[in-house]
Design an enzyme around this catalytic site. Structure first.
Site: not given
Ligand code: NAD
Length: 268
Positions: A33-34, A78-79, A169, A176, A206-207, A209
């Site tokens: 996760s980021i 959980d929001v 997307y 976003k 690569k995550t 999400a």
């Molecule tokens: P990730 O799957 O590791 O993280 C996503 C998180 O969102 C998870 O921890 C999940 O539990 C949480 N989540 C989902 N629904 C939720 C809810 N109802 N309440 C609380 N938490 C909730 O994936 P990631 O890629 O680390 O995503 C983190 C952020 O980075 C996201 O906003 C994503 O859009 C953004 N992002 C990702 C990328 C990418 O390429 N992976 C690029 C740019 C931006």
């Protein structure tokens, strides 16, 4: 490659510039996760952490990471469940009484609709995606405000698809875009309290999400081919930029969207 002893990034990290700062990190699902990359850097720079997990199913994956990070607060969030975000802030108020940094790194859209065309999206799916991925950041800001009495930094994760059309997307593009706009309005509204608000916009990573997006591997390989820096970013690269935005080095910056993408977004 620099070795540990001479790596300039490691040397900068040893400054412990976030010593004494208290940071809430929402969005760790696993070690990819980021949010985890950000939490690791905040911790290495000396911050105390509050870490959340989505629910009981997610807890066993997040708990060892929270322990490794020495998190002072570890609570569910959980929001989409009324009262849970409020409970997180209540816990932080009780434990710390104040907060300096709050990172929102979460997004969600129902998978079938995420993979379909925006033009076909249902009102329900759009609402859910907007509420979890955008409005929860606004709620987080409202709850953080009274705890950030000496100012602070609010951070959200965005993506280039907010501003340009990135095939596949889909409905997350306008969501976003709303998030980045919310960042600017919150920066305006909270600026007089020295609460600075930023979006960080990473290149593809690569995550879990990201695995919900169609043909995500194509995005990854294009990023390597087209980005001036010619390498994928990693979660610690995102963490370093997020951390910078919270420091006095960025004290006159607010309302920005900062790309961490090896320059990919400057390319035509
Ligand atoms: P990730 O799957 O590791 O993280 C996503 C998180 O969102 C998870 O921890 C999940 O539990 C949480 N989540 C989902 N629904 C939720 C809810 N109802 N309440 C609380 N938490 C909730 O994936 P990631 O890629 O680390 O995503 C983190 C952020 O980075 C996201 O906003 C994503 O859009 C953004 N992002 C990702 C990328 C990418 O390429 N992976 C690029 C740019 C931006």
């Amino acid at each position: 490659m620099n070795d540990q002893a001479t790596d300039p990034t490691r040397t900068a990290i040893q400054s412990k510039i976030l010593h004494g700062k208290r940071a809430l990190v929402i969005g760790i699902a696993n070690a990819d996760s980021i949010a985890y990359g950000c939490a690791r850097i905040f911790r290495q720079l000396g911050a105390d952490l509050a870490v959340t997990y989505l629910n009981e199913k997610a807890k066993p994956y997040v708990e060892p990471l929270a322990r490794e990070l020495g998190a002072s607060v570890f609570v569910p969030c959980d929001v989409a469940q009324g009262g849970q975000l409020e409970a997180v802030f209540e816990q932080i108020r009780g434990t710390w009484g104040s907060l300096d940094i709050a990172l929102h790194s979460i997004a969600f859209a129902p998978k079938e609709e995420l993979q379909g065309r925006l033009v076909d999206s249902s009102s329900e799916a759009f609402k859910v995606a907007m509420d979890i991925s955008c409005h929860s950041f606004i709620r987080m800001a409202r709850l953080a405000e009274p705890l950030m009495r000496d100012g602070g930094t609010l951070l959200a994760m965005s993506y280039h698809g907010a501003n340009k059309v990135v095939p596949n997307y889909n409905l997350m593009g306008p969501v976003k875009a709303a998030l980045e706009s919310a960042v600017r309005y919150l920066a305006y509204e909270l600026g007089d309290k020295h609460i600075r608000v930023h979006a960080v916009s990473p290149g593809p990573l690569k995550t879990r999400a990201a695995s919900g997006l169609k043909d995500f591997d194509v995005l990854l390989s294009e990023a390597v081919d087209r980005a001036p820096i010619g390498e994928l970013v990693d979660i610690e690269d995102v963490g370093l930029t997020a951390a910078y935005l919270t420091t006095p080095f960025a004290r006159r910056l607010t309302g920005t969207t900062t790309y961490v993408d090896g320059g990919l977004s400057i390319m035509a």
